[in-house]
Motif scaffolding. Structure first.
Motif, PDB file in Angstrom:
ATOM      1  N   HIS A   6       6.703   1.387  -0.951  1.00 44.20           N
ATOM      2  CA  HIS A   6       6.707   2.412  -1.989  1.00 44.20           C
ATOM      3  C   HIS A   6       7.411   1.910  -3.247  1.00 44.20           C
ATOM      4  O   HIS A   6       6.957   2.165  -4.378  1.00 44.20           O
ATOM      5  CB  HIS A   6       7.387   3.676  -1.470  1.00 44.20           C
ATOM      6  N   ASP A   7       8.545   1.202  -3.087  1.00 42.03           N
ATOM      7  CA  ASP A   7       9.292   0.700  -4.237  1.00 42.03           C
ATOM      8  C   ASP A   7       8.485  -0.350  -5.009  1.00 42.03           C
ATOM      9  O   ASP A   7       8.506  -0.373  -6.246  1.00 42.03           O
ATOM     10  CB  ASP A   7      10.612   0.082  -3.768  1.00 42.03           C
ATOM     11  N   ILE A   8       7.796  -1.221  -4.273  1.00 38.70           N
ATOM     12  CA  ILE A   8       6.969  -2.249  -4.914  1.00 38.70           C
ATOM     13  C   ILE A   8       5.860  -1.591  -5.734  1.00 38.70           C
ATOM     14  O   ILE A   8       5.631  -1.934  -6.894  1.00 38.70           O
ATOM     15  CB  ILE A   8       6.368  -3.193  -3.855  1.00 38.70           C
ATOM     16  N   CYS A   9       5.171  -0.641  -5.113  1.00 33.52           N
ATOM     17  CA  CYS A   9       4.069   0.045  -5.795  1.00 33.52           C
ATOM     18  C   CYS A   9       4.565   0.777  -7.040  1.00 33.52           C
ATOM     19  O   CYS A   9       3.899   0.770  -8.089  1.00 33.52           O
ATOM     20  CB  CYS A   9       3.383   1.021  -4.847  1.00 33.52           C
ATOM     21  N   ALA A  10       5.722   1.394  -6.940  1.00 35.51           N
ATOM     22  CA  ALA A  10       6.271   2.136  -8.077  1.00 35.51           C
ATOM     23  C   ALA A  10       6.584   1.194  -9.236  1.00 35.51           C
ATOM     24  O   ALA A  10       6.303   1.517 -10.405  1.00 35.51           O
ATOM     25  CB  ALA A  10       7.526   2.889  -7.651  1.00 35.51           C
ATOM     26  N   ASP A  49       3.654 -11.594  -5.360  1.00 33.78           N
ATOM     27  CA  ASP A  49       3.637 -12.246  -4.051  1.00 33.78           C
ATOM     28  C   ASP A  49       4.092 -11.332  -2.913  1.00 33.78           C
ATOM     29  O   ASP A  49       4.040 -11.727  -1.759  1.00 33.78           O
ATOM     30  CB  ASP A  49       4.524 -13.502  -4.063  1.00 33.78           C
ATOM     31  N   TYR A  50       4.574 -10.132  -3.238  1.00 33.22           N
ATOM     32  CA  TYR A  50       4.891  -9.198  -2.156  1.00 33.22           C
ATOM     33  C   TYR A  50       3.601  -8.771  -1.463  1.00 33.22           C
ATOM     34  O   TYR A  50       2.508  -8.853  -2.028  1.00 33.22           O
ATOM     35  CB  TYR A  50       5.635  -7.972  -2.697  1.00 33.22           C
ATOM     36  N   ASP A  51       3.723  -8.318  -0.227  1.00 32.91           N
ATOM     37  CA  ASP A  51       2.552  -7.963   0.580  1.00 32.91           C
ATOM     38  C   ASP A  51       1.966  -6.630   0.124  1.00 32.91           C
ATOM     39  O   ASP A  51       2.134  -5.599   0.768  1.00 32.91           O
ATOM     40  CB  ASP A  51       2.935  -7.873   2.072  1.00 32.91           C
ATOM     41  N   VAL A  52       1.285  -6.679  -0.993  1.00 33.52           N
ATOM     42  CA  VAL A  52       0.640  -5.481  -1.532  1.00 33.52           C
ATOM     43  C   VAL A  52      -0.863  -5.633  -1.379  1.00 33.52           C
ATOM     44  O   VAL A  52      -1.440  -6.622  -1.832  1.00 33.52           O
ATOM     45  CB  VAL A  52       0.998  -5.283  -3.022  1.00 33.52           C
ATOM     46  N   SER A 368       0.122 -14.514   0.436  1.00 31.09           N
ATOM     47  CA  SER A 368       1.344 -13.848  -0.018  1.00 31.09           C
ATOM     48  C   SER A 368       2.399 -13.851   1.075  1.00 31.09           C
ATOM     49  O   SER A 368       3.584 -14.012   0.808  1.00 31.09           O
ATOM     50  CB  SER A 368       1.045 -12.416  -0.479  1.00 31.09           C
ATOM     51  N   ARG A 369       1.975 -13.699   2.328  1.00 28.65           N
ATOM     52  CA  ARG A 369       2.941 -13.746   3.435  1.00 28.65           C
ATOM     53  C   ARG A 369       3.582 -15.121   3.531  1.00 28.65           C
ATOM     54  O   ARG A 369       4.796 -15.245   3.709  1.00 28.65           O
ATOM     55  CB  ARG A 369       2.249 -13.394   4.758  1.00 28.65           C
ATOM     56  N   LEU A 370       2.787 -16.180   3.409  1.00 29.62           N
ATOM     57  CA  LEU A 370       3.345 -17.530   3.503  1.00 29.62           C
ATOM     58  C   LEU A 370       4.286 -17.804   2.334  1.00 29.62           C
ATOM     59  O   LEU A 370       5.357 -18.373   2.506  1.00 29.62           O
ATOM     60  CB  LEU A 370       2.226 -18.566   3.534  1.00 29.62           C
TER      61      LEU A 370
END
Length: 395
Positions: A6-10, A49-52, A368-370
């Motif tokens: 949620h924080d990443i998306c915001a 690079d976060y898992d979005v 992105s995970r790697l």
């Protein structure tokens, strides 16, 4: 520190609004230079690079902002440069450079080394390659080989991507027989990868069998887009291989407009795609009877195209496919089909190509995970930090 989705998306949504609606702030963002630009590039790449899941969050404006700031500042995110590669073993050499096999976080990787030695040469190529590397890093598709980043080995620049045990198409097809349905699936794989690139506004520029790899699940994926144009554009760099491809491509796959001095674009990619499809069907590059590239150039400019071999005829689906290839080989670029139209025609009942299904290769979040595993888990930056850097307050 735990980072919540949620924080990443915001944060992405707030930055998207800033870049889209706040013209003054966006102008100041693009005008940043030096340390401020470097911080912003690093923060933006960390965020991307976060898992979005790109299906739920639109990051296109952030991606565009990253590319534009990188171009303006002549910098790129520091995380593009990798560390920690192990067990580097030379396995092949080519016109571009040498290929090593290595390990990165227990992941087998291919390390493609450019054949340049001087530090000044590396810096020149980095300047040219920065945009292409940055674009490739953001792309993710089942039919596109992931790009992990850049690496320095023996004072030379390397490109790092997953290791493909099956090699490229030429090696995979050589001396083997595959049924027509599977070959049609490989052709569709390439078309899907090309459609994805073109939808993103990316020109490959050197589509050929050597730049199409086959995954462990026998799915085709495109690699090495943009590299040939970089090599030919850096005219001051002398590679150990003396042959230099015309306009950064391989003659047997090049459209007539390229052979006459034009530049690669979406239309020339379509022409090259037909050459790749021909290679998949026959196991040989186009014009196998012509040994010299000069003879190929003369034939293409005279309006000749590869004749239909027996392996590409005899059934309604193969005849329909050959008609499609003829359309892709049209002299006038604008009359060639788009990548999306090619996909539609391949999947139409006339040809009936089917997608290569796999759950063992990679998904949209694989790279992105790697990358997040490689990087230290830095806290998610705040929106106010972006604002302070943009407006030059104490950073």
């Amino acid at each position: 520190m735990s980072v919540h989705h949620h924080d990443i998306c915001a944060l992405i949504e707030r930055l998207d609004k800033l870049f889209h609606l706040e013209k003054e702030a966006y102008t100041k963002f693009l005008a940043c230079r030096g340390a401020a630009a470097q911080q912003l590039l690093d923060l933006l790449q960390d965020l991307l690079d976060y898992d979005v899941d790109p299906a739920t969050i639109d990051t296109r404006r952030l991606f565009k902002a990253l590319i534009r700031l990188s171009a303006n500042s002549k910098l790129y995110p520091r995380c593009l440069t990798l560390t920690g590669l192990k067990q580097k073993r030379l396995v092949a050499g080519g016109s571009f450079g040498d290929v090593y096999k290595g390990l990165l976080c227990d992941q087998k990787v291919a390390v493609k080394m450019m054949r340049v030695f001087k530090k000044s040469d590396i810096e020149t190529i980095l300047k040219e390659f920065g945009k292409e590397a940055l674009i490739w890093r953001q792309l993710s598709h089942p039919n596109l080989l992931p790009f992990f980043g850049l690496y320095y080995f023996q004072q030379r620049l390397c490109l790092v991507s997953p290791w493909m045990e099956n090699g490229h198409l030429r090696v995979f097809l050589e001396g083997k027989w595959y049924d027509t349905d599977y070959l049609l699936s490989l052709i569709l794989d390439v078309a899907l990868g090309l459609q994805y690139l073109h939808d993103k506004g990316v020109v490959h520029g050197d589509l050929k069998g050597d730049n199409i790899f086959v995954t462990s699940s026998r799915r085709a994926c495109i690699a090495d887009f943009g590299l040939s144009s970089i090599i030919t554009s850096v005219s001051s760099i002398q590679f150990t291989n003396s042959s230099k491809p015309t306009q950064g491509g391989t003659v047997r796959y090049q459209a007539p407009e390229l052979l006459q001095g034009g530049h690669s674009d979406l239309h020339s990619d379509i022409y090259a795609f037909a050459g790749v499809a021909y290679e998949i069907l026959t196991g040989t590059p186009p014009f196998p009877d012509l040994r010299m590239d000069g003879a190929v150039i003369n034939a293409v400019l005279a309006g000749h195209r590869p004749p239909q071999p027996k392996s590409c005829s005899g059934t309604p689906s193969l005849d329909a496919l050959w008609n499609l290839l003829q359309n892709c080989w049209e002299k006038e670029p604008a009359t060639r089909p788009t990548a999306a139209q090619i996909v539609q025609r391949l999947m139409h009942p006339d040809i009936r190509a089917t997608k290569t299904q796999s759950t063992t290769d990679w998904d949209n979040l694989f790279t992105s995970r790697l990358r997040r595993h490689l990087a230290s888990r830095r806290p998610l930056p705040s929106f106010s930090k972006f604002e302070r850097i943009i407006y030059g307050d104490s950073y």
